[in-house]
Design a protein around this motif. Structure first.
Motif, PDB file in Angstrom:
ATOM      1  N   ALA A 125     -12.935 -18.583  -0.504  1.00  0.00           N
ATOM      2  CA  ALA A 125     -13.617 -18.459   0.787  1.00  0.00           C
ATOM      3  C   ALA A 125     -14.435 -19.705   1.093  1.00  0.00           C
ATOM      4  O   ALA A 125     -14.472 -20.182   2.249  1.00  0.00           O
ATOM      5  CB  ALA A 125     -14.521 -17.223   0.781  1.00  0.00           C
ATOM      6  N   LEU A 126     -15.092 -20.261   0.094  1.00  0.00           N
ATOM      7  CA  LEU A 126     -15.874 -21.487   0.283  1.00  0.00           C
ATOM      8  C   LEU A 126     -14.975 -22.646   0.707  1.00  0.00           C
ATOM      9  O   LEU A 126     -15.293 -23.391   1.654  1.00  0.00           O
ATOM     10  CB  LEU A 126     -16.597 -21.836  -1.011  1.00  0.00           C
ATOM     11  CG  LEU A 126     -17.444 -23.121  -0.985  1.00  0.00           C
ATOM     12  CD1 LEU A 126     -18.682 -22.924  -0.118  1.00  0.00           C
ATOM     13  CD2 LEU A 126     -17.842 -23.526  -2.405  1.00  0.00           C
ATOM     14  N   LEU A 127     -13.849 -22.799   0.032  1.00  0.00           N
ATOM     15  CA  LEU A 127     -12.919 -23.894   0.352  1.00  0.00           C
ATOM     16  C   LEU A 127     -12.286 -23.696   1.725  1.00  0.00           C
ATOM     17  O   LEU A 127     -12.059 -24.669   2.457  1.00  0.00           O
ATOM     18  CB  LEU A 127     -11.839 -23.980  -0.721  1.00  0.00           C
ATOM     19  CG  LEU A 127     -12.321 -24.526  -2.072  1.00  0.00           C
ATOM     20  CD1 LEU A 127     -11.312 -24.215  -3.163  1.00  0.00           C
ATOM     21  CD2 LEU A 127     -12.575 -26.030  -1.991  1.00  0.00           C
ATOM     22  N   LEU A 128     -12.030 -22.445   2.080  1.00  0.00           N
ATOM     23  CA  LEU A 128     -11.464 -22.173   3.404  1.00  0.00           C
ATOM     24  C   LEU A 128     -12.457 -22.572   4.495  1.00  0.00           C
ATOM     25  O   LEU A 128     -12.073 -23.182   5.512  1.00  0.00           O
ATOM     26  CB  LEU A 128     -11.114 -20.689   3.508  1.00  0.00           C
ATOM     27  CG  LEU A 128     -10.319 -20.233   4.731  1.00  0.00           C
ATOM     28  CD1 LEU A 128      -8.997 -20.988   4.836  1.00  0.00           C
ATOM     29  CD2 LEU A 128     -10.061 -18.721   4.657  1.00  0.00           C
ATOM     30  N   GLY A 129     -13.726 -22.260   4.274  1.00  0.00           N
ATOM     31  CA  GLY A 129     -14.745 -22.667   5.248  1.00  0.00           C
ATOM     32  C   GLY A 129     -14.885 -24.169   5.338  1.00  0.00           C
ATOM     33  O   GLY A 129     -15.065 -24.722   6.436  1.00  0.00           O
ATOM     34  N   ALA A 130     -14.791 -24.852   4.199  1.00  0.00           N
ATOM     35  CA  ALA A 130     -14.870 -26.315   4.210  1.00  0.00           C
ATOM     36  C   ALA A 130     -13.688 -26.918   4.949  1.00  0.00           C
ATOM     37  O   ALA A 130     -13.837 -27.903   5.694  1.00  0.00           O
ATOM     38  CB  ALA A 130     -14.928 -26.835   2.780  1.00  0.00           C
ATOM     39  N   GLN A 131     -12.520 -26.331   4.755  1.00  0.00           N
ATOM     40  CA  GLN A 131     -11.343 -26.799   5.505  1.00  0.00           C
ATOM     41  C   GLN A 131     -11.567 -26.646   7.000  1.00  0.00           C
ATOM     42  O   GLN A 131     -11.231 -27.548   7.788  1.00  0.00           O
ATOM     43  CB  GLN A 131     -10.105 -25.991   5.097  1.00  0.00           C
ATOM     44  CG  GLN A 131      -9.544 -26.325   3.731  1.00  0.00           C
ATOM     45  CD  GLN A 131      -8.336 -25.473   3.363  1.00  0.00           C
ATOM     46  OE1 GLN A 131      -7.948 -25.414   2.219  1.00  0.00           O
ATOM     47  NE2 GLN A 131      -7.735 -24.801   4.341  1.00  0.00           N
ATOM     48  N   ASP A 132     -12.105 -25.515   7.405  1.00  0.00           N
ATOM     49  CA  ASP A 132     -12.368 -25.267   8.830  1.00  0.00           C
ATOM     50  C   ASP A 132     -13.306 -26.326   9.408  1.00  0.00           C
ATOM     51  O   ASP A 132     -13.155 -26.737  10.568  1.00  0.00           O
ATOM     52  CB  ASP A 132     -12.992 -23.882   9.028  1.00  0.00           C
ATOM     53  CG  ASP A 132     -12.030 -22.749   8.751  1.00  0.00           C
ATOM     54  OD1 ASP A 132     -10.808 -22.992   8.715  1.00  0.00           O
ATOM     55  OD2 ASP A 132     -12.501 -21.609   8.554  1.00  0.00           O
ATOM     56  N   ASP A 133     -14.259 -26.760   8.570  1.00  0.00           N
ATOM     57  CA  ASP A 133     -15.243 -27.744   9.022  1.00  0.00           C
ATOM     58  C   ASP A 133     -14.739 -29.179   8.858  1.00  0.00           C
ATOM     59  O   ASP A 133     -15.459 -30.130   9.227  1.00  0.00           O
ATOM     60  CB  ASP A 133     -16.554 -27.585   8.243  1.00  0.00           C
ATOM     61  CG  ASP A 133     -17.237 -26.251   8.522  1.00  0.00           C
ATOM     62  OD1 ASP A 133     -16.945 -25.644   9.575  1.00  0.00           O
ATOM     63  OD2 ASP A 133     -18.046 -25.807   7.671  1.00  0.00           O
ATOM     64  N   GLY A 134     -13.564 -29.331   8.292  1.00  0.00           N
ATOM     65  CA  GLY A 134     -13.002 -30.663   8.098  1.00  0.00           C
ATOM     66  C   GLY A 134     -13.784 -31.496   7.105  1.00  0.00           C
ATOM     67  O   GLY A 134     -13.928 -32.712   7.273  1.00  0.00           O
ATOM     68  N   ARG A 135     -14.284 -30.851   6.061  1.00  0.00           N
ATOM     69  CA  ARG A 135     -15.111 -31.582   5.095  1.00  0.00           C
ATOM     70  C   ARG A 135     -14.698 -31.239   3.671  1.00  0.00           C
ATOM     71  O   ARG A 135     -13.976 -30.273   3.421  1.00  0.00           O
ATOM     72  CB  ARG A 135     -16.585 -31.221   5.274  1.00  0.00           C
ATOM     73  CG  ARG A 135     -16.920 -29.774   4.905  1.00  0.00           C
ATOM     74  CD  ARG A 135     -18.407 -29.498   4.953  1.00  0.00           C
ATOM     75  NE  ARG A 135     -18.748 -28.126   4.574  1.00  0.00           N
ATOM     76  CZ  ARG A 135     -18.949 -27.735   3.312  1.00  0.00           C
ATOM     77  NH1 ARG A 135     -18.843 -28.610   2.307  1.00  0.00           N
ATOM     78  NH2 ARG A 135     -19.276 -26.483   3.049  1.00  0.00           N
TER      79      ARG A 135
END
Length: 308
Positions: A125-135
């Motif tokens: 979930a953390l990595l998915l959110g980071a992907q969404d933020d492009g970071r």
């Protein structure tokens, strides 16, 4: 990327070997699984004339092609698990996927407390959110992730649980990851997230597969950490393979004194790869739960390997 850990096989471990006949008998005479049969035809005109005349007279006899039987992999696994299923107090559920063939089987449908296996889900979930933020993950997030997976740090899990938005954040991520039977624990109690073996197999398929939800970098990151868990946590599904990536969970319940013991991961055995999720509850002790989980994991791999 760190490689999957390998270790010598433990001595004295028995492996369950299933034959098609044994599966049929174990299933009470109901067809469970047989080796795939190749459709064939046979012209008996090439046999001696006396045989041909006796069987078919003057005309040629052709044996009709038979359809390939459908293997019920769940039934195969259920028959195999009869030797593993514990007494009335403990319960277990298993899901296994043969990566090469894509065939899978599940035993048991109930929901279980995740204990620390939810840490893989939290990281996804953390990595998915980071992907969404492009970071990329921050240095602090990477530090938490490493200790959460490799050392099973609860403090690090709590920090990242808060970072993803707790149960609501996990549930939202799981909708995208394809987990339909998992519910985040209330408040800070991430270890009481409820899940099924089938859902954990779905999560493993996201991490170890090639789907679009998590990108290749995110998948490699999770796999790398799961391949480096500390030595005293290298039990569980690792019993079923010569190399592995895994995450275990263990939780004594204060109300009953019984243990939740879970293990999920990827193993390689006999040149084939398997994804495995084993969940159990009501174990009399941590040791008993680990023995149950390892027996179930070994049985599941042996069963599906003999059926595909």
């Amino acid at each position: 990327m760190p490689s999957a850990h390998s270790r010598p096989r433990r001595g004295g471990r028995s492996r369950l070997c299933l034959s098609a006949a044994a599966v049929v008998l174990a299933a009470g005479g109901v067809y469970a699984a047989l080796p795939a049969l190749e459709a064939s035809s046979r012209d008996v005109s090439s046999a001696p004339s006396s045989f041909a005349s006796a069987v078919a007279g003057p005309s040629t006899l052709t044996v009709a092609e038979s359809e390939e039987p459908t293997v019920d992999y769940d039934a195969v696994l259920a028959a195999a698990m009869k030797s593993v299923v514990p007494g009335a107090d403990a319960k277990v559920s298993v899901a296994v996927l043969d990566v090469r063939s894509g065939k899978s089987a599940t035993y048991g449908t109930g929901a279980f407390d995740t204990a620390s296996i939810v840490k893989v889900d939290i990281l996804a979930a953390l990595l998915l959110g980071a992907q969404d933020d492009g970071r990329s993950l921050t240095a602090q997030e990477k530090s938490y992730a490493t200790s959460m997976i490799e050392n099973s740090s609860n403090a690090s899990a709590t920090a990242l649980w808060d970072a993803i938005g707790g149960a609501d954040g996990l549930d939202a991520a799981n909708k995208r990851l394809g987990l339909s039977g998992t519910t985040g624990g209330e408040g800070p109690r991430w270890g009481l997230t409820r899940t099924t073996a089938a859902d954990q197999l779905t999560l493993l398929n996201v991490v170890f597969g090639s789907g679009p939800v998590l990108d290749a970098s995110s998948r490699a990151y999770i796999k790398g950490l799961m391949g480096q868990v500390e030595a005293d946590q290298q039990w569980g599904v690792s019993a079923a393979g010569s190399s592995w990536e895994l995450k275990n969970g263990w939780l004594p319940r204060s109300a009953t004194g019984l243990w939740d013991i879970n293990s999920i991961g990827h193993v390689t055995e006999g040149g084939r790869s398997y994804l495995l999720a084993v969940l159990s509850g009501g174990n009399a002790s941590q040791k008993a739960g680990i023995s149950l989980v390892e027996a179930a994991a070994t049985t599941a791999v042996t069963a599906i390997a003999g059926a595909v």
